[in-house]
Design a protein around this motif. Sequence first.
Motif, PDB file in Angstrom:
ATOM      1  N   HIS A  10       0.917  -1.148  -0.116  1.00  0.00           N
ATOM      2  CA  HIS A  10       0.009  -0.023   0.009  1.00  0.00           C
ATOM      3  C   HIS A  10       0.986   1.156  -0.224  1.00  0.00           C
ATOM      4  N   ARG A  48      -9.082  -5.790  -4.881  1.00  0.00           N
ATOM      5  CA  ARG A  48      -7.826  -4.976  -5.138  1.00  0.00           C
ATOM      6  C   ARG A  48      -7.742  -4.981  -6.481  1.00  0.00           C
ATOM      7  N   ILE A  51      -9.414  -2.049  -8.330  1.00  0.00           N
ATOM      8  CA  ILE A  51      -8.786  -0.789  -8.024  1.00  0.00           C
ATOM      9  C   ILE A  51      -7.556  -0.468  -8.945  1.00  0.00           C
ATOM     10  N   ASP A  80      -4.035   2.478  -5.049  1.00  0.00           N
ATOM     11  CA  ASP A  80      -4.771   2.082  -3.839  1.00  0.00           C
ATOM     12  C   ASP A  80      -4.044   2.951  -2.651  1.00  0.00           C
ATOM     13  N   ASN A  83      -5.933   5.677  -0.960  1.00  0.00           N
ATOM     14  CA  ASN A  83      -7.023   5.460   0.146  1.00  0.00           C
ATOM     15  C   ASN A  83      -6.194   5.099   1.399  1.00  0.00           C
TER      16      ASN A  83
END
Length: 350
Positions: A10, A48, A51, A80, A83
């Motif tokens: 991430h 995911r 995304i 991602d 986010n």
Amino acid sequence: MRYLTAGESHGEALIAIIEGLPSNLFIDAEFINKELERRQKGYGRGGRMAIEKDEIHIISGVRDGKTTGAPLAMEIKNRDYKNWKDKKVPPVTRPRPGHADLPGSIKYNQRDIRNILERASARETAARVAVGSVAKLLLKELNISLKSRVLEIGGAKREEKWKRLIEKAKKEGDTLGGIIEIVIEGVPVGLGSHAQWDRKLDALLAYHVMSVQGIKGVEFGLGFEGARLPGSLVHDDIYYKENEGFYRKTNNAGGIEGGMSNGNPIVIRAAMKPIPTLLQPLDSVDIATKEKTKAIYERSDVTAVEAAACVLEAVCAWVIADECLKKFGGDSIEELKRNYASYKEYVKMF
């Protein structure tokens, strides 16, 4: 050649740097992006994949579409990331059985498992697919190609059963593994070496295959089945035809003998374990309280066997491309191809 990857699941981006590429190799960004897209596909992938749309951004080492001989740097943005960048994420203290969570936390003295799982995540394989795609572009210049297929998912060998098994596992909060086959065609005889243990081609390929997240076993040709048969049914008879050279009618060795390619297609099979992130988590222990608990659940796939096939192609392409450069040399793609053509003529006339 060598390469490094950097980045977290991430984090802002994944980075790959390749050193040792010959100059004047055309870097087809569209091809790399299609390979990245392949990695994201497959029945049983998680949320995911809706995304992320992985695309390569070349930072250095390429001018006018061709390598210059300098290190090649590539970036893949994590969509991602937006986010997560301002999100207050509580520490993770419940390790997942089968994941890097607990041994990694102990090794690196991390009390928040997220500092381990972010890098250990299979998200890192996007960078390796990009690296392997560059290797494929080099191998294409030498007419060497790779293909893969899924042989099993969840123990089933017939494709029509896979979707049903995946749906069943999803409903039950479980995950599935499988078996993948990689075939490398057009490989010349003589890559690798018998002379030293760390130069054996099958050892190098096995090392890279086993480095892929989730892979727990590897075999070549007949593999374990060959251990159950007499030698007369295992080893490949040798024949010779004038103007064509030596050849075999069978390929039980999987294209490698004595740690060297023998001119036949290289056949590799890999076993991928079920993903350790379960919607119905297994028993665990909280590393902070030492109390019995259930493992944490992170957004994940039910199975990623099809995606792993693409990753395995990439790491195998890297090994073969690197071995070609070691054997044939050349600082430019033109020099490499001249050396390779000369060697092929030599083999043909041996």
